[in-house]
Design an enzyme around this catalytic site. Structure first.
Site, PDB file in Angstrom:
ATOM      1  N   LYS A  65       0.845  -1.193   0.000  1.00  0.00           N
ATOM      2  CA  LYS A  65       0.000   0.000   0.000  1.00  0.00           C
ATOM      3  C   LYS A  65       0.880   1.243   0.000  1.00  0.00           C
ATOM      4  O   LYS A  65       1.729   1.416   0.886  1.00  0.00           O
ATOM      5  CB  LYS A  65      -0.930   0.047   1.208  1.00  0.00           C
ATOM      6  CG  LYS A  65      -1.912   1.227   1.146  1.00  0.00           C
ATOM      7  CD  LYS A  65      -2.640   1.445   2.449  1.00  0.00           C
ATOM      8  CE  LYS A  65      -1.835   2.249   3.443  1.00  0.00           C
ATOM      9  NZ  LYS A  65      -1.936   3.720   3.235  1.00  0.00           N
ATOM     10  N   ASP A  76      -3.294   4.329  -2.352  1.00  0.00           N
ATOM     11  CA  ASP A  76      -4.228   4.867  -1.353  1.00  0.00           C
ATOM     12  C   ASP A  76      -4.139   6.394  -1.329  1.00  0.00           C
ATOM     13  O   ASP A  76      -3.523   6.976  -0.442  1.00  0.00           O
ATOM     14  CB  ASP A  76      -3.876   4.279   0.015  1.00  0.00           C
ATOM     15  CG  ASP A  76      -4.838   4.695   1.106  1.00  0.00           C
ATOM     16  OD1 ASP A  76      -5.995   5.036   0.781  1.00  0.00           O
ATOM     17  OD2 ASP A  76      -4.428   4.686   2.284  1.00  0.00           O
ATOM     18  N   LYS A 121      -7.046   8.385  -1.648  1.00  0.00           N
ATOM     19  CA  LYS A 121      -8.286   8.884  -1.040  1.00  0.00           C
ATOM     20  C   LYS A 121      -8.847  10.117  -1.754  1.00  0.00           C
ATOM     21  O   LYS A 121      -9.061  11.163  -1.134  1.00  0.00           O
ATOM     22  CB  LYS A 121      -8.073   9.186   0.444  1.00  0.00           C
ATOM     23  CG  LYS A 121      -7.657   7.973   1.275  1.00  0.00           C
ATOM     24  CD  LYS A 121      -7.597   8.350   2.756  1.00  0.00           C
ATOM     25  CE  LYS A 121      -7.226   7.174   3.630  1.00  0.00           C
ATOM     26  NZ  LYS A 121      -5.820   6.781   3.501  1.00  0.00           N
ATOM     27  N   ASP A 177     -13.275  14.971  -4.328  1.00  0.00           N
ATOM     28  CA  ASP A 177     -13.424  16.234  -5.044  1.00  0.00           C
ATOM     29  C   ASP A 177     -14.690  16.134  -5.884  1.00  0.00           C
ATOM     30  O   ASP A 177     -15.430  15.152  -5.777  1.00  0.00           O
ATOM     31  CB  ASP A 177     -12.184  16.507  -5.907  1.00  0.00           C
ATOM     32  CG  ASP A 177     -11.876  17.997  -6.032  1.00  0.00           C
ATOM     33  OD1 ASP A 177     -12.817  18.766  -6.341  1.00  0.00           O
ATOM     34  OD2 ASP A 177     -10.718  18.395  -5.834  1.00  0.00           O
ATOM     35  N   THR A 188      -9.923   5.723  10.440  1.00  0.00           N
ATOM     36  CA  THR A 188      -9.772   5.004  11.702  1.00  0.00           C
ATOM     37  C   THR A 188      -9.146   5.867  12.794  1.00  0.00           C
ATOM     38  O   THR A 188      -9.042   5.438  13.941  1.00  0.00           O
ATOM     39  CB  THR A 188      -8.930   3.724  11.511  1.00  0.00           C
ATOM     40  OG1 THR A 188      -7.716   4.048  10.834  1.00  0.00           O
ATOM     41  CG2 THR A 188      -9.687   2.685  10.722  1.00  0.00           C
ATOM     42  N   ARG A 213       2.899   0.302  10.677  1.00  0.00           N
ATOM     43  CA  ARG A 213       3.926   0.463  11.711  1.00  0.00           C
ATOM     44  C   ARG A 213       4.277  -0.793  12.501  1.00  0.00           C
ATOM     45  O   ARG A 213       5.455  -0.966  12.848  1.00  0.00           O
ATOM     46  CB  ARG A 213       3.513   1.608  12.649  1.00  0.00           C
ATOM     47  CG  ARG A 213       3.743   2.973  12.020  1.00  0.00           C
ATOM     48  CD  ARG A 213       3.089   4.099  12.786  1.00  0.00           C
ATOM     49  NE  ARG A 213       1.648   4.142  12.545  1.00  0.00           N
ATOM     50  CZ  ARG A 213       0.858   5.115  12.979  1.00  0.00           C
ATOM     51  NH1 ARG A 213       1.367   6.114  13.674  1.00  0.00           N
ATOM     52  NH2 ARG A 213      -0.434   5.102  12.714  1.00  0.00           N
TER      53      ARG A 213
END
Length: 224
Positions: A32, A59, A61, A64, A115, A205
């Site tokens: 990703k 990714d 996102k 618009d 999230t 992470r």
């Protein structure tokens, strides 16, 4: 069987991204790449990562007006990402145009609720303070718009799949049982997310910041 884990390489450093991806390649199902990576490395960086042979989840996102989102996605067509993201809050027309503009074979999935947000955060921007209700509302809208699926937390994925049994569900913010939540507020373990209906898991992470990323990826994969 292909691993459901997509490793989130949220770094502007192309060489670091390549190094980590190479080390964990046998234990993940894809890569990703988000705004941080793309802002630093652009389409050329995505092509470079694609040489590693793993599917690319782009990714970005998009959120618009429909025409702008469609044109932006058309500009990415040569990259042929496996998955790309838009925001469900952009509305049905935007989602429809995004899917129409995407390459054949690219899954277009809509982010329902970040999230990093929780109920009080929703209330602060003028929405009902029930994350589950917001996720379900936007999941139904995404389903009706004809895209492929949604991004939602593990806390809501079971309810989302219940209203869209054929959907593709991306669950980020996944943390091992002994992992730190960081800036994520609605987290579950990888095993729980899969059991509840996740199609793929986005994990960053806990792997990328581990002393031994390969060992961390293998340990998470073993729980699945």
């Amino acid at each position: 069987m292909t691993s459901p884990i997509y490793i989130a390489l949220d770094t502007p450093d192309l060489e670091r991204a390549k190094t980590i991806a190479t080390r964990v390649a046998n234990h993940v199902g894809g890569i990703k790449l988000g705004l941080e990576f793309f802002s630093a490395n652009g389409r050329a960086g995505v092509r470079e990562m694609a040489t590693l042979g793993l599917p690319i989840f782009l990714d970005l996102k998009f959120h618009d007006i429909p025409n702008t989102v469609a044109k932006a996605i058309q500009a990415l067509r040569p990259l042929e990402p496996a998955i790309l993201t838009i925001h469900a809050a952009g509305g049905r027309a935007m989602m429809e145009d995004a899917k129409a503009a995407a390459p054949t074979g690219t899954k277009v999935v809509a982010v329902t609720m970040l999230t990093s947000l929780d109920g009080p955060d929703l209330a602060s921007i003028g929405l009902q303070s029930d994350p589950a209700a917001q996720v379900i509302r936007l999941t139904e809208l995404a389903r009706d718009a004809g895209i492929d699926g949604v991004v939602c937390s593990g806390a809501e994925v079971a309810a989302a799949r219940a209203v869209w049994p054929g959907g593709f569900f991306v669950v980020p913010g996944v943390r091992p049982a002994d992992g730190a939540a960081g800036d994520q507020k609605r987290v579950v373990t990888p095993r729980r997310a899969l059991d509840d209906g996740a199609s793929i898991l986005v994990i960053g992470r806990p792997i990328t910041q581990a002393d031994d990323p390969d060992h961390a990826a293998r340990a998470i994969a073993a729980t699945l």
